[in-house]
Structures are given as structure tokens and as C-alpha cells.
Design an enzyme around this catalytic site. Sequence first.
Site, PDB file in Angstrom:
ATOM      1  N   HIS A  87       1.033  -1.124   0.065  1.00 31.28           N
ATOM      2  CA  HIS A  87      -0.009  -0.126   0.062  1.00 31.28           C
ATOM      3  C   HIS A  87       0.849   1.200   0.087  1.00 31.28           C
ATOM      4  CE1 HIS A  87       0.543  -0.579   4.352  1.00 31.28           C
ATOM      5  NE2 HIS A  87       0.988   0.520   4.314  1.00 31.28           N
TER       6      HIS A  87
HETATM    7  P1  TYD Z   1      -2.198  -3.730   7.798  1.00 23.55           P
HETATM    8  O1  TYD Z   1      -2.576  -2.419   7.311  1.00 23.55           O
HETATM    9  O2  TYD Z   1      -2.802  -5.012   6.919  1.00 23.55           O
HETATM   10  O3  TYD Z   1      -0.639  -4.137   7.769  1.00 23.55           O
HETATM   11  P2  TYD Z   1       0.298  -4.145   6.465  1.00 23.55           P
HETATM   12  O4  TYD Z   1       1.379  -2.929   7.015  1.00 23.55           O
HETATM   13  O5  TYD Z   1       0.998  -5.194   6.394  1.00 23.55           O
HETATM   14  O6  TYD Z   1      -0.463  -3.465   5.217  1.00 23.55           O
HETATM   15  O7  TYD Z   1      -2.638  -3.889   9.348  1.00 23.55           O
HETATM   16  C1  TYD Z   1      -3.060  -5.156   9.904  1.00 23.55           C
HETATM   17  C2  TYD Z   1      -4.423  -5.064  10.851  1.00 23.55           C
HETATM   18  O8  TYD Z   1      -3.938  -3.910  11.931  1.00 23.55           O
HETATM   19  C3  TYD Z   1      -5.383  -4.382  10.020  1.00 23.55           C
HETATM   20  O9  TYD Z   1      -6.610  -5.049  10.691  1.00 23.55           O
HETATM   21  C4  TYD Z   1      -5.286  -2.832  10.558  1.00 23.55           C
HETATM   22  C5  TYD Z   1      -4.742  -3.038  11.827  1.00 23.55           C
HETATM   23  N1  TYD Z   1      -4.033  -1.522  12.194  1.00 23.55           N
HETATM   24  C6  TYD Z   1      -4.562  -0.800  13.437  1.00 23.55           C
HETATM   25  O10 TYD Z   1      -5.728  -1.113  13.856  1.00 23.55           O
HETATM   26  N2  TYD Z   1      -3.843   0.269  13.623  1.00 23.55           N
HETATM   27  C7  TYD Z   1      -2.737   0.625  13.054  1.00 23.55           C
HETATM   28  O11 TYD Z   1      -2.071   1.930  13.268  1.00 23.55           O
HETATM   29  C8  TYD Z   1      -2.295  -0.238  12.067  1.00 23.55           C
HETATM   30  C9  TYD Z   1      -1.041   0.198  11.227  1.00 23.55           C
HETATM   31  C10 TYD Z   1      -3.070  -1.442  11.659  1.00 23.55           C
END
Ligand code: TYD
Length: 135
Positions: free
Chosen positions: A49
Site C-alpha cells: 500500500h
Molecule cells: P495492515 O495495514 O494490513 O498491515 P500492512 O502494513 O502489512 O499492510 O494492518 C494489519 C491490521 O492492523 C489491520 O487489521 C489494521 C490494523 N491496524 C490498526 O488497527 N492500527 C494501525 O495503526 C495499523 C498500522 C494497523
Amino acid sequence: MKVTFVDFDRHGDERGMLVALEEQRNIPFTIRRVYYLFDTKPRVRRGYHAHRQLKQIMIAVSGSVRFHLDDGFETTEVVLDNPYRGLLVESMVWREMSEFSSNCVLMVLADQLYDPTDYIRDYQEFCTLAKRERE
Ligand code: TYD
């Protein structure tokens, strides 16, 4: 593409090492959120992303991790493998993380609270937006 590292002062003595992170001092923004990734499973690649507005500093406080970064025009690969080097990831940079060592703790400082609407998760949409921003 240009990559910005922030190297932190290390306060070391015979007892060991210490790094301090301070907003607007060695962190170039107001820190509104801190999160960390740990216990990442073998062969995982994650991220996929970009953010519309969010700025972040990534620090491998333990272990190592590889970053694939893409600004929509150029790509680069960066390895973080020490706890006194931060990687500044600006807005509108597509990131993928891979090769997490089993002991990796990747700490992220962010200048905004969590906001799912700030994410761009479609790579083609990201490229289109990145090109539009440069016009
Ligand atoms: P995600 O955005 O999928 O991680 P990646 O960096 O691999 O794209 O985040 C994993 C999960 O954590 C998703 O359910 C959203 C949650 N999350 C939060 O609740 N707060 C945060 O600050 C972040 C970064 C993720």
C-alpha cells in the site's frame, strides 16, 4: 528514487546502548502514533500500500527487514538491520516489506492516527495518482 535515512545518536557505555527519539528533534514530525510488527512468519511479504498523507519513520529495533519502495516512477530496495537507523517513508510511496528475520521488531512512528481512508491499496490507482500529482 531518493531514500532518506535518519541516523540516531547512540548513547553507549559499558552497560550497553540507548537511542532516544524525540519529535521535531531527530524525528522530523509530530509523533501521533507508534506501532510495531513482530513475530512475522517466514516468507511473509506485507505492506502492499501507499498513503495519501501519512509520513512514517521505520526502525528495525531488532533484526532486519527488506523494503521495496516505489514512488510511481522509480523503485528501490533498502534493508534495515540496525536499531539506530530510521527510514523516512513519505506520503505517496508504495511499500512492500519482506525477508523479516525471525527476531525482527519493526517499529513505526507515524504523524497521523490510524485512518483506513488514507490507504491506497490498489497499485494501478497508486500509479495513476502519483502521475497526476506530478502534472
Ligand atoms: P495492515 O495495514 O494490513 O498491515 P500492512 O502494513 O502489512 O499492510 O494492518 C494489519 C491490521 O492492523 C489491520 O487489521 C489494521 C490494523 N491496524 C490498526 O488497527 N492500527 C494501525 O495503526 C495499523 C498500522 C494497523
